[in-house]
Design a protein around this motif. Sequence first.
Motif, PDB file in Angstrom:
ATOM      1  N   SER A 239      -5.334  -4.128  -8.554  1.00  0.00           N
ATOM      2  CA  SER A 239      -5.067  -2.909  -7.926  1.00  0.00           C
ATOM      3  C   SER A 239      -5.728  -1.679  -8.343  1.00  0.00           C
ATOM      4  CB  SER A 239      -3.300  -2.580  -8.845  1.00  0.00           C
ATOM      5  OG  SER A 239      -2.965  -1.544  -7.933  1.00  0.00           O
ATOM      6  N   ASN A 240      -5.536  -0.744  -7.564  1.00  0.00           N
ATOM      7  CA  ASN A 240      -6.120   1.027  -8.488  1.00  0.00           C
ATOM      8  C   ASN A 240      -5.641   1.506  -8.526  1.00  0.00           C
ATOM      9  OD1 ASN A 240      -4.856   1.368  -6.159  1.00  0.00           O
ATOM     10  ND2 ASN A 240      -6.532   2.613  -5.019  1.00  0.00           N
ATOM     11  N   ILE A 241      -4.229   1.140  -8.549  1.00  0.00           N
ATOM     12  CA  ILE A 241      -2.654   1.953  -8.789  1.00  0.00           C
ATOM     13  C   ILE A 241      -2.990   1.788 -10.741  1.00  0.00           C
ATOM     14  CG2 ILE A 241      -0.945   2.550  -9.871  1.00  0.00           C
ATOM     15  CD1 ILE A 241      -0.754   2.098  -6.463  1.00  0.00           C
TER      16      ILE A 241
ATOM     17  N   ALA B 247       1.382  -1.505   0.320  1.00  0.00           N
ATOM     18  CA  ALA B 247       0.517   0.341   0.026  1.00  0.00           C
ATOM     19  C   ALA B 247       0.540   1.548  -0.237  1.00  0.00           C
ATOM     20  CB  ALA B 247      -1.026   0.044   1.665  1.00  0.00           C
TER      21      ALA B 247
ATOM     22  N   CYS C 220      -0.309   8.311   0.633  1.00  0.00           N
ATOM     23  CA  CYS C 220       0.149   9.365  -0.592  1.00  0.00           C
ATOM     24  C   CYS C 220       0.219  11.164   0.233  1.00  0.00           C
ATOM     25  CB  CYS C 220      -0.753   9.752  -1.378  1.00  0.00           C
ATOM     26  SG  CYS C 220      -2.732   9.677  -0.599  1.00  0.00           S
TER      27      CYS C 220
ATOM     28  N   HIS D 108      -4.628   3.795   1.066  1.00  0.00           N
ATOM     29  CA  HIS D 108      -6.257   3.790  -0.009  1.00  0.00           C
ATOM     30  C   HIS D 108      -5.513   3.623  -1.912  1.00  0.00           C
ATOM     31  CE1 HIS D 108      -5.391   8.174  -0.082  1.00  0.00           C
ATOM     32  NE2 HIS D 108      -5.409   8.308  -1.622  1.00  0.00           N
ATOM     33  N   GLU D 109      -3.957   3.412  -1.899  1.00  0.00           N
ATOM     34  CA  GLU D 109      -3.692   3.304  -3.243  1.00  0.00           C
ATOM     35  C   GLU D 109      -2.785   2.319  -2.344  1.00  0.00           C
ATOM     36  OE1 GLU D 109      -1.440   6.528  -3.612  1.00  0.00           O
ATOM     37  OE2 GLU D 109      -2.296   7.906  -3.896  1.00  0.00           O
TER      38      GLU D 109
END
Length: 108
Positions: free
Chosen positions: A78-80, A33, A36, A55-56
């Motif tokens: 992944s949310n990236i 994770a 940021c 949250h990444e």
Amino acid sequence: MEGLYFDGELRLRDDLPMPSPAPGEALIKVLAAGICNTDLEIVKGYMDFSGVLGHEFVGVVEAVGANVADFHPGDVVSNIIPFDQIVDFFDHFEENRRKYLKILLKIG
């Protein structure tokens, strides 16, 4: 469950409850994770937030709730946005390319 938790004090906790996926949701085991600037601002008091930071992420689907067809246990998620998808997006949309490059340059 472990998590980097903030409630006025930042600490790594290993006693957080394991969530269960509701309909339309997936339970993801986070492998990595990112922290940021929003997380850093939260630690300074932004939004009076308390909870798990980071949250990444990149992780593996552990379980899915009802009505989830696109994800399955074992899927890596992944949310990236992967870099190759960004390059592909820019190659096909020159106007958006300029707009998003300006955003990326401002961010980082």
